[in-house]
Design an enzyme around this catalytic site. Structure first.
Site, PDB file in Angstrom:
ATOM      1  N   GLY A   1      15.116  33.854 -75.033  1.00  9.71           N
ATOM      2  CA  GLY A   1      15.759  35.102 -74.631  1.00  9.71           C
ATOM      3  C   GLY A   1      16.230  35.001 -73.185  1.00  9.71           C
ATOM      4  N   GLY A   2      15.402  35.496 -72.273  1.00  8.75           N
ATOM      5  CA  GLY A   2      15.757  35.595 -70.856  1.00  8.75           C
ATOM      6  C   GLY A   2      16.375  34.327 -70.272  1.00  8.75           C
TER       7      GLY A   2
ATOM      8  CD1 TRP B   1      22.552  34.356 -74.980  1.00  9.81           C
ATOM      9  CD2 TRP B   1      24.667  35.117 -74.904  1.00  9.81           C
ATOM     10  NE1 TRP B   1      23.374  33.289 -74.737  1.00  9.81           N
ATOM     11  CE2 TRP B   1      24.681  33.723 -74.684  1.00  9.81           C
ATOM     12  CE3 TRP B   1      25.873  35.816 -74.901  1.00  9.81           C
ATOM     13  CZ2 TRP B   1      25.862  33.014 -74.465  1.00  9.81           C
ATOM     14  CZ3 TRP B   1      27.049  35.109 -74.682  1.00  9.81           C
ATOM     15  CH2 TRP B   1      27.038  33.725 -74.456  1.00  9.81           C
TER      16      TRP B   1
ATOM     17  CB  SER C   1       7.762  33.861 -71.862  1.00  9.69           C
ATOM     18  OG  SER C   1       7.766  35.278 -71.833  1.00  9.69           O
TER      19      SER C   1
ATOM     20  CD  GLU D   1      11.264  35.097 -80.986  1.00  9.09           C
ATOM     21  OE1 GLU D   1      11.755  34.481 -80.042  1.00  9.09           O
ATOM     22  OE2 GLU D   1      11.676  36.197 -81.363  1.00  9.09           O
TER      23      GLU D   1
ATOM     24  CG  HIS E   1      14.104  39.593 -82.195  1.00  7.73           C
ATOM     25  ND1 HIS E   1      13.483  40.503 -81.393  1.00  7.73           N
ATOM     26  CD2 HIS E   1      14.126  38.424 -81.516  1.00  7.73           C
ATOM     27  CE1 HIS E   1      13.135  39.902 -80.248  1.00  7.73           C
ATOM     28  NE2 HIS E   1      13.527  38.644 -80.299  1.00  7.73           N
TER      29      HIS E   1
HETATM   30  P1  PGA Z   1      12.152  35.765 -74.126  1.00  4.80           P
HETATM   31  O1  PGA Z   1      12.715  36.298 -75.532  1.00  4.80           O
HETATM   32  O2  PGA Z   1      12.485  34.294 -74.061  1.00  4.80           O
HETATM   33  O3  PGA Z   1      12.902  36.561 -73.089  1.00  4.80           O
HETATM   34  O4  PGA Z   1      10.697  36.016 -74.116  1.00  4.80           O
HETATM   35  C1  PGA Z   1      12.574  35.531 -76.704  1.00  4.80           C
HETATM   36  C2  PGA Z   1      13.125  36.283 -77.884  1.00  4.80           C
HETATM   37  O5  PGA Z   1      12.952  37.509 -77.969  1.00  4.80           O
HETATM   38  O6  PGA Z   1      13.722  35.678 -78.794  1.00  4.80           O
END
Ligand code: PGA
Length: 251
Positions: free
Chosen positions: A234-235, A10, A213, A167, A95
């Site tokens: 994330g989003g 989050w 993403s 990532e 991260h």
């Molecule tokens: P995102 O973020 O899905 O918004 O690209 C992923 C993350 O940073 O773990």
């Protein structure tokens, strides 16, 4: 076989009441989902409240960071024993936003990973290249550096209590996802590194998540790759419906 892990990071979002509402909605949507590990990673301030909501459910709790010392004069830090105390099973470490904005190095990631493991927390260790590094042909060098630096000194059983999340920095929050082939290529490379450092058996058991993403629309194709064992989201984890749909794509 490896159980897919879908984790919602989050980031710096959600008050306690928003976190409780989101988790309550998610819990209902994924109540029947089996064969997948479902994790939410709220900000520190909401961990305890979210833990109360997910008690006796199939959702696990993660923090987004941890400090390597257990206690003492470290103003502003939160340690592994404190995270265990509020019900965390996992913690995200290294991260790219921590590396980029807070200067975290591989050494610091490694200390945090060891502290987490020492207290029974499973680290989700993040690795990933920046766009310029990929364009210069340096992806494998960066990934090798992040992976070997992050897991330095871990026993095989420590490694098997860990998760590695690939990532690519250029895919985080940008709407640009790695293609399934690009994700698979790097995941396969990471598994190869682990085979060399440990064994085929160990490398074949560890869960490798993809992040960057991930959305309901692209999740199935990414996770269909043989070495992609889940997603760090994330989003799309900020809405119960889209996160639940990603969970269902993993089964
Ligand atoms: P995102 O973020 O899905 O918004 O690209 C992923 C993350 O940073 O773990």
């Amino acid at each position: 076989m490896r159980i897919p892990i879908i984790a919602g990071n989050w980031k710096l979002n959600n008050t306690v009441s928003e976190a409780v509402a989101l988790t309550t909605a998610l819990k209902a949507l994924v109540a029947d989902s089996i064969g997948v590990e479902i994790i939410v990673a709220p900000p520190f301030t909401a961990l305890s409240a979210v833990h109360n909501v997910i008690a006796e459910s199939n959702i696990r709790l993660s923090a987004q960071d941890v400090f390597w010392e257990d206690s003492g004069a470290f103003t502003g830090e939160v340690s592994a024993p404190l995270l265990k105390d509020v019900g965390c099973d996992y913690v995200i470490i290294g991260h790219s936003e921590r590396r980029q904005y807070f200067g975290e190095t591989n050494e610091c990631v490694n200390r945090k990973v060891k502290a987490a493991l020492a207290h029974g927390l499973k680290p989700i260790i993040c690795v990933g290249e920046q766009l310029e590094e990929r364009e210069a042909g340096g992806t494998e060098t960066v990934i090798e550096n992040h992976v070997t630096g992050g897991i330095a000194g871990l026993s095989a059983s420590d490694l098997l209590s860990s998760v590695i999340a690939y990532e690519p920095v250029w895919a985080i929050g940008t709407g640009k996802t790695a293609t399934p082939a690009q994700a698979q290529e790097v995941h396969n490379f990471i598994r190869g590194l682990l085979t060399n450092a440990y064994s085929d058996e160990v490398a074949s058991q560890i869960c490798l998540q993809y992040g960057g993403s991930v959305k309901p629309e692209n999740a199935a194709e990414l996770m269909a790759q043989p070495d992609v064992d889940g997603a760090l989201v994330g989003g799309a984890s900020l809405e119960a419906e889209s996160f639940a749909q990603i969970v269902k794509r993993a089964i």
